[in-house]
Design an enzyme around this catalytic site. Structure first.
Site, PDB file in Angstrom:
ATOM      1  N   TYR A  44      21.094   6.427  -1.555  1.00 24.68           N
ATOM      2  CA  TYR A  44      21.762   7.604  -1.009  1.00 24.68           C
ATOM      3  C   TYR A  44      20.864   8.840  -1.031  1.00 24.68           C
ATOM      4  O   TYR A  44      20.040   9.013  -1.943  1.00 24.68           O
ATOM      5  CB  TYR A  44      23.026   7.908  -1.811  1.00 24.68           C
ATOM      6  N   LYS A  89      37.492   2.429 -33.504  1.00 23.57           N
ATOM      7  CA  LYS A  89      38.159   3.202 -32.450  1.00 23.57           C
ATOM      8  C   LYS A  89      37.357   3.098 -31.155  1.00 23.57           C
ATOM      9  O   LYS A  89      36.199   2.672 -31.149  1.00 23.57           O
ATOM     10  CB  LYS A  89      38.296   4.658 -32.876  1.00 23.57           C
ATOM     11  N   MET A 105      27.736   3.581  -7.044  1.00 20.71           N
ATOM     12  CA  MET A 105      28.931   3.256  -7.813  1.00 20.71           C
ATOM     13  C   MET A 105      28.846   1.843  -8.396  1.00 20.71           C
ATOM     14  O   MET A 105      29.209   1.624  -9.554  1.00 20.71           O
ATOM     15  CB  MET A 105      30.179   3.367  -6.934  1.00 20.71           C
TER      16      MET A 105
END
Length: 823
Positions: free
Chosen positions: A718, A494, A767
Site C-alpha cells: 500500500y 491475566k 491487515m
C-alpha cells in the site's frame, strides 16, 4: 519395566527393608518418580526424589491412597504400616545404583552421547539408521538428566542387542554419576558450546566434565575441527587407553575425513575411511545437521557389519521433533500430536499427557496409533503390552492404522476401529466421530500422521503462536532458585496469560503446584474454574456486578477501597459463608488501586474485624519501577512503606496473613524482600531484567504463501512504500496487523527469520499479510517464517515497535492458533 522383588532391591541397595501391608517377595515391574504421571499400574515402586524445589516424600500419603504400596525413601518420618518402605541415604543415588546393576547384567554394546547440542538428534538418527541391523533400546525423548538416565538404562533387557543413551549435565560433579550408570562402550562427543555454561567457570572445565562419561569406552567419536574438544579428547583417550575415532571436514589426516556438496535441499557427503570412500546424502543443508550426520556415520562405521547397506538410510533421515504439540481441534476436541515416532516408552509418556489434558474438561479419550516398530518384542506380546498401557490409563477408544496393528486388533479390549493404511482412514473419515474428545495422534514418521492432524485441527490459519511449555517450567524453576523454599508463588495469568493461552498455562501451573493464580477480571477466573482449575485464584480487578460469581466459583477478590469492601460485605451477607478469603491492596506510590491513607487502613481493619464472613488471606502492594535502577531509592521507599502498613494489618488479626510486593523484576533485583509470597508475571514468559538464563517460551510463526520477482522500477504494498533498488524476490506471508503485528515494523524496520537469515519486512504491513525481501535466498512457498522467537527476540520486536514485550504478547490475535509444545 523392571523385574525385581522388594527384597532383591533392598539387597542391591544395601538398604533396610521395612515391611508393611505387603510382602518382601512382591515383584516390582514399574518405577515411579513423578506422582503426577502415575495413574495406574500394578507392582509399582515410588522413589521419593528430593530436590531443591520439590520433595517426593510429601506425595506419599496421596500415592498410598491411589494404590502404591512400595516406596524407596530417605526420610524415616514418612514410614508407616500402610506400605512397605526401603530406607536409603539418598533416593537419587539409589535409583542410579539400581540402574547401574541392571546395566551390568547386559553384555551388548552401549553408545553414550553427550555434548552441548545434538544429543537427541544423533540418538534418534542412529536408531533410524541402525534399526534394520540391531534391536535398539534408547533414551525416551531427551531423558538425559540425573533421573532420566537411570530411568532409561532400566529399560535394558535381553530383548535388545544395542543401547543408545544420552547424558546431559548442568554443573560439575554430575557426569561421573551418569557414567557409572550408562557404562558406554562407544562414546560420541557431539560438540561444546554455551548451553548450561552458567554452572561452569570455563568452557574447558565443562569439556573435561563431559569427557568423564567416556571412561568406560573402547572407542570415542569426536569432531577434530573443534580445537577445544580435539585437544582434551585426545589427552583423555591417551590416559584411558581409548581408541579415538576423530573426524574432520577440514583435515584429511583424521580417522574419517568428510567433504560436502550442497545441492538444492540435500547435502551430498563423501567419507574417506581406511583408504575406502563412501558416498551418502542427507535431506538437510544446515551445518548442524551435517555435523550430526557425520557423528552418525562414524558410529555406524564402528557398529555396522555392512556399512554400505545402511548408507541409503541417511537420505531418509527426518527432522527430530521431541516435543508434543497440543492444539485445539474440531467439535470441542483437543489434539495432542506426537506423530514422529512410535514405541512403547514414548507411548507411555504421551498417554500420561493425554490423561492430564483430558481430565481438565472430562473429555473422552481417543488414541490414533500406527504400527509400533523395532521393539525387539514378539508382536503378540508387543500389542498386548500396548493394550495394557491403554487400559491402565483408562483410554476410551483406539483407532489403529497399519497392517500390523490391525492384524492384532483382537488383543484390544476397548472401543476400537482399525484401518490398513492412512488412505483407508482418510477415505472413511467422518468428523462427527470426534466430539468433545482428547485425541492422541501417535505414529511412526513414515505414516505421515500430520495429515490426520490437519483433518482434525480447528484453525487452518497457518500463522501460529508456539508456546514451549518446557521452557515455561524452566523459567519457573529459575525464579524458584531465587526464593526460599517456603516462599509461595502467585503467577499472573491475566490477559489470556499474556497472550499465551489461559487454560493451558493455568493447567500447567497447577500441575507445578504454584500457590496462586491471578486474573484481571472475574470472567477469566470463571473460565479457569469451568476448565477444572482448582488452584486458588485471585481477581485483581473485581467489579460489584461480579461479586456473586466470585463467591459461587470460589474466587478471591482484591479489595482496594472502602466502597468495594462495603459492597462485597453486603453481597456475602446474603450467604452463610464464613471466613471467605479476600486480599487487601495497599497503594505505596503506584497511585492506581489500593488503600493509601492511615484513616482508610484503620477503617478497613475495623470493618473486617466486625465481620465473621471474610478473612484476610494476603496484603500486597505494587512496585512502580522495580525494573529501573535509577528509581531504586523510590522502590525501597515503597517497600519500607509496605512493611510498615502490612505490619499494622498483620498485628490486628489473630491469624497469619501473607505479604507480597515483588513482581518479576522485583524478584530478580530485591530477592531479600520476598516476604511470604511473590508475584511472577512477564518473567515466566522469558523476559529478564538482570540477564537470568531464561528461555524464550513463545515463537510467532507463519508460512510463505507466494514468492514473486519484482523489478527495480516497481514498488511493494500500500501507498507504494516498499521501495527497491534492484530486481528482488518478495515473499508474501499471511500475517498482518489483524493478527497483532504492529504496523511500525513495516518498511524495513522489522525483520523475519527464514532460511537461516534475517530478512526485512518491506512496505506497509497489511491487515492480513506482510511482504519480505528474500532476494538471493531461494525461498519457496510453504517455508516457515519466524517473526519472533529464538532468532529474533521479542524484546527487539518490542523496541522497534516502540512498546514493551507485554503489549506484543497480549496483542496477538485470537485468530492466531496457539500450539503448545511439551517434551
Amino acid at each position: 519395566m523392571i523385574d525385581f522383588t522388594l527384597s532383591e532391591i533392598a539387597t542391591l541397595l544395601n538398604a533396610e527393608l521395612i515391611q508393611g501391608s505387603n510382602f518382601s517377595n512382591q515383584k516390582i515391574k514399574q518405577i515411579v518418580t513423578d506422582s503426577r504421571n502415575w495413574f495406574k499400574g500394578e507392582n509399582s515402586i515410588f522413589f521419593a526424589i528430593s530436590g531443591p524445589r520439590n520433595n517426593g516424600h510429601s506425595y506419599i500419603p496421596n500415592l498410598i491412597e491411589k494404590g502404591i504400596t512400595a516406596f524407596i525413601v530417605s526420610d524415616s518420618s514418612v514410614i508407616n504400616k500402610k506400605a512397605t518402605f526401603i530406607l536409603v541415604e539418598n533416593t537419587t543415588v539409589a535409583l542410579q545404583k539400581l540402574a547401574a546393576h541392571n546395566r551390568q547384567q547386559q553384555n551388548y554394546p552401549v553408545v553414550g552421547i553427550t555434548g552441548s547440542n545434538g544429543k537427541t538428534i544423533v540418538k534418534e538418527w542412529l536408531h533410524q539408521i541402525l534399526s534394520g541391523e540391531f534391536k535398539i533400546v534408547r533414551s525416551p525423548k531427551s531423558y538425559n538428566s540425573q533421573i532420566g538416565v537411570p530411568l532409561s538404562v532400566l529399560l535394558m533387557d535381553s530383548n535388545f542387542d544395542l543401547g543408545i543413551f544420552e547424558a546431559g549435565i548442568s554443573q560439575p560433579a554430575e557426569m561421573q554419576n551418569l557414567a557409572d550408570v550408562i557404562m558406554p562402550t562407544i562414546g560420541i562427543f557431539t560438540n561444546i558450546g554455551d548451553a548450561h555454561q552458567e554452572g561452569f567457570i570455563s568452557l574447558q572445565q565443562k569439556t573435561e566434565e563431559k569427557l568423564l562419561l567416556f571412561a568406560w569406552c573402547k572407542k570415542l567419536i569426536f569432531n577434530a575441527d573443534s580445537e577445544t574438544i580435539k585437544k582434551s579428547a585426545e589427552e583423555f583417550c591417551e590416559v584411558h587407553s581409548i581408541e579415538k575415532i576423530d573426524w574432520s571436514l577440514k583435515n584429511t589426516n583424521a580417522t574419517i575425513s568428510f567433504s560436502t556438496n550442497k545441492v538444492d535441499d540435500f547435502t551430498e557427503i563423501t567419507a574417506n575411511l581406511k583408504s575406502k570412500t563412501f558416498h551418502f546424502r542427507i535431506p538437510f543443508t544446515d551445518d548442524s545437521a551435517i555435523e550430526n550426520a557425520c557423528h552418525c556415520f562414524a558410529a555406524a562405521s564402528v557398529l555396522s557389519t555392512d556399512l554400505n547397506s545402511i548408507l541409503p538410510e541417511f537420505e531418509n533421515l527426518y527432522p527430530v521433533e521431541m516435543r508434543l504439540e497440543i492444539k485445539q481441534g474440531i467439535n470441542n476436541c483437543l489434539l495432542i500430536n506426537d506423530y514422529y515416532n512410535s514405541d512403547l516408552n514414548s507411548l507411555s509418556i504421551a498417554l500420561s499427557v493425554l490423561h492430564q489434558q483430558a481430565a481438565k474438561d472430562h473429555l473422552y479419550k481417543q488414541v490414533i496409533l500406527s504400527d509400533i516398530q523395532q521393539t525387539g518384542l514378539p508382536k503378540a506380546e508387543l500389542y498386548s503390552q500396548v493394550n495394557k498401557l491403554l487400559t491402565d490409563w483408562k483410554m476410551d477408544e483406539i483407532i489403529g492404522i497399519g497392517t500390523e496393528i490391525s492384524r492384532y486388533s483382537d488383543l484390544f479390549t476397548m472401543q476400537k476401529s482399525f484401518f490398513d493404511s492412512l488412505a483407508d482412514f482418510e477415505k472413511k473419515f467422518n468428523r462427527t466421530n470426534f466430539q468433545s474428545s482428547a485425541i492422541l495422534i501417535k505414529g511412526a514418521r513414515q505414516f505421515t500422521f500430520e495429515k490426520i492432524s490437519q483433518l482434525l485441527q480447528y484453525k487452518a490459519h497457518q500463522t501460529q503462536l508456539e508456546i514451549d511449555l518446557n521452557a515455561l517450567i524452566h523459567n519457573l524453576n529459575i525464579f524458584k532458585q531465587l526464593l526460599r523454599p517456603e516462599t509461595k508463588i502467585m503467577v499472573m495469568v491475566k490477559a489470556f496469560s499474556y497472550g499465551s493461552g489461559d487454560v493451558e498455562i493455568a493447567s500447567l501451573l497447577q500441575y507445578q503446584n504454584v500457590a496462586y493464580l491471578a486474573v484481571a477480571v472475574t470472567d477469566e477466573g470463571v473460565l479457569l474454574r469451568n476448565a477444572g482449575i482448582r488452584t486458588p485464584i485471585i481477581v485483581m480487578n473485581p467489579e460489584q456486578s461480579s461479586f456473586q460469581q466470585i463467591i459461587d466459583y470460589q474466587l478471591e477478590p482484591n479489595i482496594y477501597s472502602i466502597e468495594l469492601l462495603e459492597n462485597f460485605l453486603k453481597t456475602i451477607s446474603q450467604s452463610r459463608i464464613n471466613e471467605f478469603p479476600v486480599h487487601l491492596k495497599i497503594d505505596t506510590g503506584m497511585n492506581r488501586l489500593g488503600f493509601k491513607t492511615d484513616t482508610e487502613i484503620k477503617q478497613v481493619i475495623q470493618m473486617i474485624l466486625e465481620s465473621e464472613q471474610i478473612k484476610v488471606q494476603s496484603v500486597f502492594s505494587h512496585l512502580a519501577a522495580s525494573d529501573d535502577s535509577s528509581f531504586d531509592a523510590f522502590t525501597l521507599e515503597q517497600i519500607a512503606s509496605f512493611e510498615e502498613v502490612s505490619a499494622i494489618i498483620s498485628k490486628s488479626f489473630p491469624y497469619k496473613i501473607d505479604r507480597h510486593i515483588l513482581n518479576s523484576a522485583g524478584i530478580e533485583r530485591f530477592p531479600e524482600k520476598q516476604f511470604e509470597m511473590v508475584r511472577l508475571g512477564i518473567g515466566l514468559y522469558g523476559i529478564s531484567n538482570t540477564g537470568l538464563p531464561l528461555q524464550n517460551i513463545g515463537t510467532l510463526r507463519s508460512t510463505v504463501s507466494q514468492v514473486k520477482k519484482v523489478k527495480s522500477t516497481e514498488t511493494v504494498g500500500y501507498s507504494r512504500k516498499g521501495k527497491i533498488s534492484e530486481e528482488s524476490e518478495i515473499a508474501i506471508v499471511p500475517l498482518g496487523y489483524a493478527d497483532g503485528l504492529d504496523r511500525k515494523l513495516g518498511n524495513r524496520s522489522g525483520h523475519a527469520f527464514i532460511h537461516g537469515h534475517r530478512v526485512p519486512i518491506i512496505g506497509n504491513i497489511c491487515m492480513d499479510m506482510l511482504m519480505l525481501d528474500v532476494t538471493g535466498l531461494n525461498v519457496k512457498p510453504g517455508e516457515k517464517v519466524e517473526i519472533f522467537g529464538a532468532n529474533i527476540p521479542i524484546t527487539e520486536v518490542a523496541e522497534k515497535a516502540g512498546t514493551i514485550p507485554y503489549e506484543i504478547l497480549t496483542g496477538i490475535s485470537q485468530r492466531v492458533k496457539r500450539v503448545y509444545l511439551q517434551e
